[in-house]
Design a protein around this motif. Structure first.
Motif, short mmCIF file in Angstrom:
data_model
loop_
_atom_site.label_atom_id
_atom_site.label_comp_id
_atom_site.label_asym_id
_atom_site.label_seq_id
_atom_site.Cartn_x
_atom_site.Cartn_y
_atom_site.Cartn_z
N GLN A 1 0.53 23.21 -7.85
CA GLN A 1 0.02 22.85 -9.17
C GLN A 1 -1.04 21.75 -9.11
N ILE A 2 -0.93 20.85 -8.12
CA ILE A 2 -1.92 19.77 -8.05
C ILE A 2 -3.14 20.15 -7.22
N GLY A 3 -3.10 21.30 -6.54
CA GLY A 3 -4.27 21.73 -5.77
C GLY A 3 -4.05 21.81 -4.27
N GLY A 4 -2.79 21.82 -3.83
CA GLY A 4 -2.48 22.00 -2.42
C GLY A 4 -2.57 20.72 -1.61
N GLU A 5 -2.53 20.90 -0.29
CA GLU A 5 -2.52 19.76 0.62
C GLU A 5 -3.80 18.92 0.53
N THR A 6 -4.93 19.55 0.27
CA THR A 6 -6.19 18.80 0.16
C THR A 6 -6.10 17.82 -1.01
N ALA A 7 -5.62 18.29 -2.14
CA ALA A 7 -5.48 17.42 -3.31
C ALA A 7 -4.41 16.35 -3.09
N LEU A 8 -3.33 16.71 -2.40
CA LEU A 8 -2.29 15.73 -2.11
C LEU A 8 -2.83 14.64 -1.19
N ARG A 9 -3.60 15.01 -0.18
CA ARG A 9 -4.17 14.01 0.73
C ARG A 9 -5.08 13.05 -0.04
N LYS A 10 -5.87 13.57 -0.96
CA LYS A 10 -6.73 12.72 -1.78
C LYS A 10 -5.89 11.79 -2.64
N LEU A 11 -4.83 12.31 -3.25
CA LEU A 11 -3.95 11.49 -4.07
C LEU A 11 -3.35 10.34 -3.25
N VAL A 12 -2.85 10.65 -2.07
CA VAL A 12 -2.25 9.63 -1.20
C VAL A 12 -3.29 8.60 -0.79
N ASN A 13 -4.47 9.05 -0.41
CA ASN A 13 -5.52 8.11 -0.02
C ASN A 13 -5.95 7.23 -1.19
N ASP A 14 -6.07 7.81 -2.37
CA ASP A 14 -6.41 7.01 -3.55
C ASP A 14 -5.30 6.01 -3.85
N PHE A 15 -4.06 6.43 -3.71
CA PHE A 15 -2.91 5.54 -3.92
C PHE A 15 -3.01 4.33 -2.99
N TYR A 16 -3.23 4.57 -1.70
CA TYR A 16 -3.30 3.46 -0.75
C TYR A 16 -4.58 2.64 -0.92
N ASP A 17 -5.68 3.28 -1.31
CA ASP A 17 -6.90 2.52 -1.60
C ASP A 17 -6.64 1.54 -2.74
N LEU A 18 -5.94 2.00 -3.77
CA LEU A 18 -5.57 1.12 -4.87
C LEU A 18 -4.65 0.01 -4.39
N MET A 19 -3.64 0.38 -3.62
CA MET A 19 -2.69 -0.61 -3.12
C MET A 19 -3.41 -1.71 -2.35
N GLU A 20 -4.45 -1.31 -1.61
CA GLU A 20 -5.17 -2.28 -0.80
C GLU A 20 -6.14 -3.15 -1.60
N THR A 21 -6.38 -2.80 -2.86
CA THR A 21 -7.41 -3.53 -3.60
C THR A 21 -6.96 -4.17 -4.91
N ILE A 22 -5.96 -3.62 -5.58
CA ILE A 22 -5.60 -4.19 -6.89
C ILE A 22 -4.52 -5.25 -6.74
N PRO A 23 -4.45 -6.19 -7.66
CA PRO A 23 -3.45 -7.26 -7.57
C PRO A 23 -2.01 -6.75 -7.47
N GLU A 24 -1.71 -5.64 -8.15
CA GLU A 24 -0.35 -5.10 -8.11
C GLU A 24 0.05 -4.61 -6.72
N GLY A 25 -0.91 -4.46 -5.84
CA GLY A 25 -0.61 -4.00 -4.50
C GLY A 25 -0.32 -5.12 -3.51
#
Length: 142
Positions: free
Chosen positions: A9-33
């Motif tokens: 539903q989210i677009g397969g492994e390619t979309a999941l990899r992007k989601l995970v990378n965006d998640f960690y990019d956020l974690m590495e940059t926003i105060p909540e991370g």
């Protein structure tokens, strides 16, 4: 007719990899991370965590069970048993994931269910370990 898996539903492994990378990019940059960055630095680091989260979520969302293939289980409590996780850490993880889901324009009833499952899992991981991974003293002092 077979019901589509969440990963489909989210677009397969390619979309999941992007989601995970965006998640960690956020974690590495926003105060909540910030506290999450510290936890990961004490562990195996964010680069490995990116791979492991992708592997775990792939199987969790109904795709290939990469994490299970590598580690022989998908016991999320066991995976995090040594990590001191406070309620705020769980909330910060959820904030990063909510933002990553939004960045990827993932929404709708299935994503709302996924967010609810993530919330339950994150709060289930909250523990009383002191930094770093040392159990708190029992009430009777032992």
């Amino acid at each position: 007719m077979t019901k589509a898996t969440v990963i489909d539903q989210i677009g397969g492994e390619t979309a999941l990899r992007k989601l995970v990378n965006d998640f960690y990019d956020l974690m590495e940059t926003i105060p909540e991370g910030q506290s999450l960055r510290i936890l990961h630095a004490r562990g195996h680091g964010i680069p490995l965590a990116r791979l492991e989260l992708f592997d775990f979520l792939s199987g969790f969302m109904g795709g290939r069970r990469h994490y299970m293939e590598k580690h022989g289980h998908m016991d999320i409590k066991l995976i995090h048993a040594h990590v001191p996780i406070a309620t705020q850490d769980a909330e910060d993880w959820l904030t990063c994931m909510d933002r990553a889901l939004a960045m990827n324009q993932l929404n709708g009833p299935e994503i709302d269910k996924l967010r609810a499952v993530f919330r339950r899992l994150c709060l289930m991981l909250v523990n009383d370990l002191k930094p770093w991974g040392v159990p708190s003293a029992s009430p009777n002092g032992s």
